[in-house]
Design a protein around this motif. Structure first.
Motif, PDB file in Angstrom:
ATOM      1  N   UNK B   3       0.823  -1.203   0.000  1.00 30.89           N
ATOM      2  CA  UNK B   3       0.000   0.000   0.000  1.00 30.89           C
ATOM      3  C   UNK B   3       0.850   1.243   0.000  1.00 30.89           C
ATOM      4  N   UNK B   4       2.086   1.062   0.376  1.00 26.99           N
ATOM      5  CA  UNK B   4       2.940   2.237   0.396  1.00 26.99           C
ATOM      6  C   UNK B   4       4.375   1.795   0.155  1.00 26.99           C
ATOM      7  N   UNK B  65      -1.662  -3.553  13.495  1.00 25.90           N
ATOM      8  CA  UNK B  65      -2.828  -4.426  13.385  1.00 25.90           C
ATOM      9  C   UNK B  65      -3.293  -4.532  11.942  1.00 25.90           C
ATOM     10  N   UNK B  66      -3.091  -3.491  11.211  1.00 29.18           N
ATOM     11  CA  UNK B  66      -3.568  -3.539   9.835  1.00 29.18           C
ATOM     12  C   UNK B  66      -2.458  -3.768   8.827  1.00 29.18           C
ATOM     13  N   UNK B  67      -1.320  -3.359   9.181  1.00 24.26           N
ATOM     14  CA  UNK B  67      -0.260  -3.363   8.182  1.00 24.26           C
ATOM     15  C   UNK B  67       1.006  -3.975   8.731  1.00 24.26           C
ATOM     16  N   UNK B  68       1.794  -4.374   7.795  1.00 21.30           N
ATOM     17  CA  UNK B  68       3.127  -4.838   8.147  1.00 21.30           C
ATOM     18  C   UNK B  68       4.130  -4.013   7.365  1.00 21.30           C
ATOM     19  N   UNK B  86      -1.967  -6.213   5.974  1.00 20.77           N
ATOM     20  CA  UNK B  86      -1.887  -7.465   6.740  1.00 20.77           C
ATOM     21  C   UNK B  86      -2.917  -8.473   6.284  1.00 20.77           C
ATOM     22  N   UNK B  87      -3.956  -7.974   5.710  1.00 19.33           N
ATOM     23  CA  UNK B  87      -5.004  -8.911   5.328  1.00 19.33           C
ATOM     24  C   UNK B  87      -4.555  -9.816   4.203  1.00 19.33           C
TER      25      UNK B  87
END
Lengths: 795, 137
Positions: B3-4, B65-68, B86-87
């Motif tokens: 995402x980035x 929690x959402x991203x790594x 992360x999903x």
């Protein structure tokens, strides 16, 4: 703004231009960008353009309405005609030719012009001719220009006329065109679809002297160093000089114009497919680029480094960002350097940008460097976009055509036209780079070991011996070794396997002479047969087998060993044909050749006692050290054996002798760290043999002594025995006579003996290894016990 | 899915940063910024050994929690930081590595451009990064 009266042609033309610029289809306001492009294509000085814009009211309004646009166009025509720009000039100037906008699409222009000229009532056709594509309006401009050219025939005063025509034809001088943008015929406009203009231009140019004037001006600019060209990019003053030339050329050109137009039509038809590609580089342009390339890099197959290219293109005064983008597009192989093709592509893009074309997102196919090696042909115009297309790396191809900018949208398909397939005119620079790269990798020296993957013989063997012999004998070619020298060379040249006989003879020569000669024998052979050496690893015809290691006192009761002992002892100081030439220091080769290694015979080695050769070099240099060697009876045998093993493993590269010896020795040393000092001792002799460093031997014995005494007590006896044998063998080495090619039978016998010795030594080696392992295990257990006990002692 | 993607210069200022969901871009910027600390920590930890022995791929820097957040550093201390969703559990480490490798290759291509001044913002990444962001999706 006073009213504007337009003739029918003008009306039509202007409306077409307006619709061209009206990309948003507002019918009211024209996009400024397009208008600016148009005006740039008008080849007017910037201040003139600004003046025009101001006069027509666009500056005031902030946009180009239809009326403003028409007024602007009229003013452009006025300016191009050379009349001063005044508001009232809009209507006062009579018979004003239509404003000319030099377009890059010269073919289209010429086509339009031709159609225009051919059809006096061409108005309708003109509208139909408006080229849909790039929206550069070049076509229109082109047609317009041609159109204006026609009526201009009589207007001598209209300087621009001829320039207009000729410029379109003079493609390569895009920088020139830029410079002469006010009037000069330089075909800056014609940078892209210049295939058409190209041929058009040549007949045109030939036909008129005026064009020669133009050429003079033009050519005057092409040779100048790049900076001039680039400087002129933004210079308008030069245009003035050009303008002065125009009057002279104009007349001539005008006269020819009609002819040119006629030819244009023909040319157009011929070039119909090629000018569809705006990115095509014409021959003249190509030639110009090539000349520029030569100024930076005389070698056409060479590269222009990034820094030089940066300087060059920076002179074009384009923003760095755009230059960076151009570089990304044109540096096809991403190597930071520009080949000729890449340079031409970059130059072309710069010129395009300078003339107002937007840079494409991807490199157009016609600009892609050809990846196929093709002869340079004159026909550069038809650059095989296909070639690049098909040959370009995976990333380049099909994606590029669909992603080409809007300008080129209609052309990708055209690019694929058949006639592009024919002309693989130039070598692909990329392929050049690729091939060059490969060729660079390829060893220039055919003798490089790379040629044969076969590892060099593991052991120093004969080669080293020869080398040493060479060193020893030096220039003394009368030496008995000289025949050996000759022989090794013969061997080198021939198949090793076939040279066994010679080798044998050579070996005998070497082997049987003094130890020195013996050692030098492998040297000679080795030096001459460097290549063969590598092969000799497996072939029997190798350098003299290393002298068989001094046989330890028979732990094995082989007759061969006995023979060896006898041989060694007997031959001490005597020449014995077939006797071990050099003590089989180590069964160098992993080959289970069972023959004892009386390395006396190179032929023995040739038969496979390469191992011997490995040892021989060691031993030969060690000849002087044989005394030392014999001193360490305990270790000599074992050491030699081990050493031979080691050397067998480590001598492939020893041919360079000295160098290899050190690392080999170090390797051996390292290896022996875990082993007994035998190894180190063994390596020491190896070092000695290799590097001929006399220093090596002395430490070895010392080391050996110390270590052996300290640790190898249990093995001392055995070693002593072995050492004795080895020592005997070694001692006998010096006495090995050299009989050149003499006793073949003796040689064969010695070969057999050597083989036997070899096997014996191999066995000995294995036994010693086993002993070594046992000792190590004992040591480990002792150390463990010690550790266990120690805490208690400390407590 | 990345995402980035960010390229950080040696002095820890961004040379290039791009996020896919254009909203919350500031959040990603912040995440990248905070990850720089972790990167420095990893570099210094390995710094005892020779630089050559230091692996370029740093691995998971830290998870939220959402991203790594994954990191990669070149030998010239230019850092690449990638934030993935992360999903997307299908993303394996190898894929992340290959993405970093591609990034590194593109970066070297940019460096090869003589018109690029080291330290400038990088303009040439967009195509490649877009493909990466879409492909990884």
């Amino acid at each position: 703004m006073e009213g504007l009266t337009l003739s029918d042609a003008e009306q039509k033309y202007y409306s077409d231009l307006f619709s061209y610029c009206d990309i948003e289809s507002t019918k009211k306001v024209v996009v400024n960008g397009r208008v600016l492009e148009l005006f740039r294509a008008a080849q007017l000085p910037n201040d003139v353009v600004l003046q025009i814009m101001e006069l027509c009211g666009a500056t005031r309004l902030g946009y180009f309405g239809r009326s403003q646009f028409y007024i602007a166009l009229k003013l452009v025509a006025v300016a191009q005609s050379g009349f001063p720009l005044r508001v009232e000039s809009i209507n006062t100037v009579k018979d004003l030719p239509l404003p000319r906008f030099v377009a890059s699409k010269n073919e289209q222009e010429s086509r339009h012009a031709a159609s225009y000229s051919s059809d006096s009532e061409n108005q309708g056709s003109y509208s139909g001719v408006i080229p849909p594509p790039p929206g550069r309006g070049q076509v229109k401009k082109g047609s317009v220009s041609h159109d204006t050219v026609q009526p201009r025939t009589s207007a001598d005063a209209q300087e621009p006329a001829s320039p207009v025509v000729s410029p379109q034809q003079s493609p390569p001088t895009s920088p020139h065109t830029w410079r002469k943008h006010s009037r000069h015929p330089s075909g800056g406009n014609s940078e892209r679809p210049l295939a058409g203009p190209g041929p058009f231009w040549s007949p045109f140019g030939e036909a008129q002297s005026g064009s020669s004037a133009g050429d003079a001006v033009w050519s005057g600019h092409s040779p100048p160093p790049p900076q001039e060209n680039w400087v002129s990019f933004a210079d308008t003053p030069p245009t003035s000089t050009l303008l002065t030339m125009h009057p002279a050329s104009v007349q001539d050109q005008t006269t020819v114009r009609t002819v040119a137009s006629a030819t244009t039509a023909i040319e157009i038809r011929r070039q119909s497919s090629s000018y569809d590609d705006p990115w095509k580089i014409t021959d003249e342009q190509r030639q110009y680029y090539v000349n520029q390339f030569k100024t930076i890099q005389p070698d056409l197959n060479g590269f222009i480094p990034g820094s030089a290219a940066k300087e060059f293109f920076t002179k074009s005064k384009l923003p760095i960002l755009e230059l960076s983008h151009i570089w990304e597009l044109s540096d096809f192989d991403k190597d930071g350097a520009l080949t000729l093709d890449e340079f031409c592509a970059a130059f072309h893009l710069v010129v395009a940008r300078k003339n107002g074309y937007d840079l494409p997102e991807k490199l157009p196919e016609s600009l892609m460097p050809k990846l196929i090696d093709l002869e340079d042909s004159a026909d550069v115009g038809d650059q095989p976009g296909e070639v690049g297309y098909s040959g370009s790396p995976a990333e380049a191809p099909p994606s590029k055509s669909p992603s080409m900018p809007s300008l080129n949208q209609t052309w990708p398909e055209l690019n694929q036209s058949s006639e592009q397939w024919e002309t693989f005119s130039e070598r692909s620079s990329s392929s050049q780079t690729l091939t060059q790269f490969d060729s660079n990798i390829a060893p220039a020296d055919p003798d490089t070991a790379i040629v044969h993957p076969v590892p060099i013989r593991m052991t120093p063997s004969k080669i080293h011996m020869q080398e040493m012999e060479l060193k020893r004998t030096g220039s003394d070619h009368t030496n008995p070794t000289s025949p050996l020298l000759v022989k090794p060379s013969d061997l080198l040249e021939e198949n090793k396997i076939n040279s066994s006989v010679k080798f044998a003879s050579g070996n005998t020569v070497d082997g049987y002479s003094s130890s020195d000669s013996f050692t030098s024998d492998p040297e000679q052979i080795g030096s001459n047969v460097t290549r063969q050496r590598s092969h000799s690893g497996t072939s029997p015809d190798n350098t003299a087998p290393p002298p068989p290691p001094p046989r330890p006192q028979p732990s094995h009761s082989r007759s061969s060993s006995l023979d060896m002992n006898r041989t060694f002892t007997v031959t001490t100081g005597q020449q014995q044909a077939g006797v071990v030439a050099h003590p089989p220091a180590v069964p160098p080769r992993p080959q289970p050749s069972q023959a004892p290694g009386p390395a006396v015979h190179r032929p023995v080695d040739a038969d496979g006692l390469i191992t011997h050769t490995s040892t021989s070099p060691q031993q030969i240099p060690e000849q002087p050290n044989f005394a030392d060697f014999s001193q360490f009876e305990v270790f000599a045998a074992s050491n030699v054996n081990d050493e031979q093993d080691d050397e067998a493993e480590k001598h492939p590269e020893v041919l360079p002798a000295e160098k290899a010896s050190d690392p080999a020795s170090s390797l051996r040393v390292a290896k022996t760290d875990s082993k007994t000092e035998e190894k180190t001792a063994a390596s020491a002799p190896a070092n000695v043999s290799k590097g001929t460093t006399p220093l090596a031997p002395p430490p070895k014995p010392v080391r050996r002594r110390l270590k052996s005494e300290d640790e190898l007590r249990p093995e001392v006896d055995e070693h002593t025995q072995k050492t004795g044998v080895l020592a005997a063998v070694l001692a006998s080495q010096p006495s090995i006579p050299r009989s050149v090619g003499k006793d073949k039978k003796a040689i064969q016998a010695s070969i057999r003996r050597n083989k036997e010795t070899n096997t014996v030594l191999a066995r000995l080696n294995s036994e010693l290894q086993q002993q070594l392992k046992d000792v190590l295990e004992e040591r480990i257990s002792l150390e463990v016990q010690l550790e266990q006990l120690r805490p208690f002692s400390h407590l | 899915m990345a995402v980035c993607i960010a390229v950080i210069a040696k002095e820890n200022y961004p040379l290039y940063i791009r996020s896919t969901p254009t909203e919350n871009e500031l959040k990603f910027h912040y995440m990248v910024h905070t990850s720089l600390d972790v990167v420095d920590e990893k570099i210094s930890a390995m710094g005892k050994a020779l630089v050559d022995q230091r692996e370029l791929y740093l691995g998971l820097l830290y998870p939220t929690e959402d991203y790594k957040v994954y990191g990669y550093v070149t030998n010239s201390k230019v850092k690449f930081v990638m934030v993935v969703d992360s999903s997307n559990t299908a993303l394996r480490d190898n894929e992340i590595r290959s993405m970093f490798r591609k990034l590194h290759n593109s970066y070297t291509d940019v460096m090869c451009n003589p018109f690029y001044n080291p330290g400038d913002r990088i303009q040439a990444f967009d195509n490649m990064v877009t493909s990466m962001m879409i492909q990884v999706c």
